[in-house]
Design an enzyme around this catalytic site. Structure first.
Site, short mmCIF file in Angstrom:
data_model
loop_
_atom_site.label_atom_id
_atom_site.label_comp_id
_atom_site.label_asym_id
_atom_site.label_seq_id
_atom_site.Cartn_x
_atom_site.Cartn_y
_atom_site.Cartn_z
N ASN A 89 46.36 46.21 90.05
CA ASN A 89 46.42 44.98 89.21
C ASN A 89 47.72 44.46 89.21
O ASN A 89 48.86 45.40 89.29
CB ASN A 89 45.88 45.12 87.89
CG ASN A 89 44.33 45.56 87.67
OD1 ASN A 89 43.85 45.38 88.84
ND2 ASN A 89 43.84 46.28 86.70
N ASP A 91 48.82 42.36 86.90
CA ASP A 91 48.88 41.64 85.38
C ASP A 91 49.91 42.32 84.47
O ASP A 91 50.16 41.46 83.36
CB ASP A 91 47.44 41.69 84.87
CG ASP A 91 46.73 42.80 84.64
OD1 ASP A 91 47.43 43.87 84.47
OD2 ASP A 91 45.57 42.88 84.83
N HIS A 105 50.08 46.78 94.41
CA HIS A 105 49.93 45.49 95.08
C HIS A 105 51.08 44.37 94.46
O HIS A 105 50.68 43.22 94.48
CB HIS A 105 48.39 44.93 94.93
CG HIS A 105 47.44 45.61 95.68
ND1 HIS A 105 46.21 45.43 95.38
CD2 HIS A 105 47.63 46.53 96.74
CE1 HIS A 105 45.53 46.04 96.35
NE2 HIS A 105 46.44 46.77 96.98
N CYS A 116 66.49 38.63 101.85
CA CYS A 116 67.25 39.71 101.58
C CYS A 116 66.81 40.76 100.88
O CYS A 116 67.11 41.84 100.45
CB CYS A 116 68.50 39.33 101.03
SG CYS A 116 68.34 38.90 99.15
N CYS A 135 71.28 35.89 97.47
CA CYS A 135 71.63 35.21 98.56
C CYS A 135 71.49 33.83 98.74
O CYS A 135 72.22 33.22 99.65
CB CYS A 135 71.09 35.86 99.89
SG CYS A 135 69.47 35.51 100.15
N LEU A 198 31.50 49.15 85.82
CA LEU A 198 30.54 48.72 84.93
C LEU A 198 29.14 49.09 85.64
O LEU A 198 28.12 49.00 85.01
CB LEU A 198 30.70 47.23 84.81
CG LEU A 198 30.08 46.36 84.10
CD1 LEU A 198 30.23 46.81 82.46
CD2 LEU A 198 30.71 44.91 84.13
N ALA A 215 34.68 49.20 80.60
CA ALA A 215 35.82 49.98 80.57
C ALA A 215 36.37 50.18 78.94
O ALA A 215 36.86 51.40 78.75
CB ALA A 215 36.99 49.49 81.26
N1 APR Z 1 34.61 47.63 82.75
C1 APR Z 1 34.61 48.39 83.97
N2 APR Z 1 34.43 47.89 85.25
C2 APR Z 1 34.35 46.43 85.47
C3 APR Z 1 34.30 45.74 84.25
C4 APR Z 1 34.50 46.18 83.06
N3 APR Z 1 34.37 45.59 81.94
N4 APR Z 1 33.90 44.53 84.76
C5 APR Z 1 34.25 44.59 86.17
N5 APR Z 1 34.06 45.93 86.56
C6 APR Z 1 34.36 46.28 87.84
C7 APR Z 1 33.09 45.65 88.84
O1 APR Z 1 32.07 46.28 88.77
C8 APR Z 1 33.86 46.03 89.95
O2 APR Z 1 33.49 47.07 91.01
O3 APR Z 1 35.58 45.96 88.29
C9 APR Z 1 35.39 45.93 89.85
C10 APR Z 1 35.98 44.77 90.10
O4 APR Z 1 36.16 44.82 91.59
P1 APR Z 1 37.14 43.55 92.36
O5 APR Z 1 36.96 42.26 91.75
O6 APR Z 1 36.73 43.68 93.89
O7 APR Z 1 38.60 44.02 91.96
P2 APR Z 1 39.52 45.16 92.79
O8 APR Z 1 38.66 46.31 93.33
O9 APR Z 1 40.67 45.45 91.73
O10 APR Z 1 40.15 44.31 93.82
C11 APR Z 1 40.94 44.93 94.67
O11 APR Z 1 41.31 43.07 95.99
O12 APR Z 1 41.61 40.95 96.34
C12 APR Z 1 42.31 42.11 96.10
O13 APR Z 1 44.51 42.32 95.73
C13 APR Z 1 43.26 42.15 94.93
O14 APR Z 1 43.91 44.19 93.85
C14 APR Z 1 42.94 43.45 94.21
C15 APR Z 1 42.00 44.19 95.27
#
Ligand code: APR
Length: 230
Positions: A89, A91, A105, A116, A135, A198, A215
């Site tokens: 993440n 964020d 990331h 630079c 720079c 989830l 989560a």
């Molecule tokens: N609690 C737990 N899990 C959750 C919740 C929640 N409240 N809401 C969603 N999820 C889970 C979903 O089931 C899914 O498996 O979070 C996951 C989100 O998946 P993605 O959207 O693919 O995110 P992520 O795995 O972080 O993506 C990886 O992809 O585009 C790139 O750079 C970006 O870092 C990112 C990378």
């Protein structure tokens, strides 16, 4: 159980109001990756790419950590062994909750000079006319690892995975490498593996244990169990 590596993804921040990428209506349903998240996109249309990250930066700055971020910071502060928290993440919510985290990331809070390599705190709104404080050229960009670029801290992370007793993945879909391969690295090193999500993810089959649910509920419960030795 003394050394733990934890990987988090967008799902851990969903209940802080930040949309994930691949869930229904997620960021990649609203924007094409090749328009906003590659070095080629930035070369073609820096204004559009800055607009995308400026909006995400504003949202992230306004967001607050939820109970899952807070619980991981508590685990880190109280676990008698070592912990390494790695996030995909950008964020900044793990830090806001008081945790120490490796951003594989990159981070919305950072700006990077492509000429630079100087890094500094990103202003809330970045633009292609910004100049690098070191720079003075205008090759500035968000400090975000785009598709096709090498994630940060890989050497450190792989070393930790090869020496860990437990690997935990929280809220990540397992669709993006190299993070999606961490579970196999840890398994090969003999670690136990736990997934908190989830729902079942593309990588669920690779984990020993699954904890299903939001989560903000599952992570605090899991942390309490870990700290009480259950
Ligand atoms: N609690 C737990 N899990 C959750 C919740 C929640 N409240 N809401 C969603 N999820 C889970 C979903 O089931 C899914 O498996 O979070 C996951 C989100 O998946 P993605 O959207 O693919 O995110 P992520 O795995 O972080 O993506 C990886 O992809 O585009 C790139 O750079 C970006 O870092 C990112 C990378």
């Amino acid at each position: 159980m003394d050394t733990i590596v934890i990987l988090t993804g967008a799902g851990i921040s969903a209940e802080s109001g930040l949309g994930t990428f691949r869930d229904e209506g997620g960021l990649w349903a609203q924007h094409r990756i090749e328009d906003v998240a590659t070095p080629e996109a930035f070369a073609r249309n820096p204004t559009l790419v800055h607009q995308f990250y400026n909006a995400r930066r504003r949202q992230a700055r306004a967001a607050e950590p939820n109970a899952a971020h807070v619980a991981l910071a508590r685990l880190q502060a109280n676990w008698p062994g070592q912990t390494l928290l790695v996030t995909q993440n950008v964020d900044g919510l793990h830090e806001k909750a008081g945790a120490e985290v490796l951003h594989m990331h990159g981070a919305l809070a950072g700006a990077l000079c492509a000429a630079c390599d100087h890094r500094w705190d990103a202003p809330e709104t970045m633009s292609e006319t910004d100049t690098c404080p070191a720079c003075d050229t205008s090759h500035t960009r968000p400090d975000i690892v785009w598709f096709g670029e090498m994630p940060y801290h890989m050497e450190h992370i792989l070393e930790a995975l090869h020496g860990c007793d437990l690997f935990v993945a929280i809220g990540t879909s397992g669709q993006v490498y190299p993070a999606a391969g961490f579970v196999e690295e840890a398994r090969m090193a003999g670690a136990a593996t736990v997934e908190l999500n989830l729902r079942d993810s593309d990588m669920s089959h690779a984990f020993d244990t699954h904890i299903v649910g939001p989560a903000s509920q599952t992570v605090p419960r899991w942390v309490e169990d870990m700290l009480s030795g259950k």
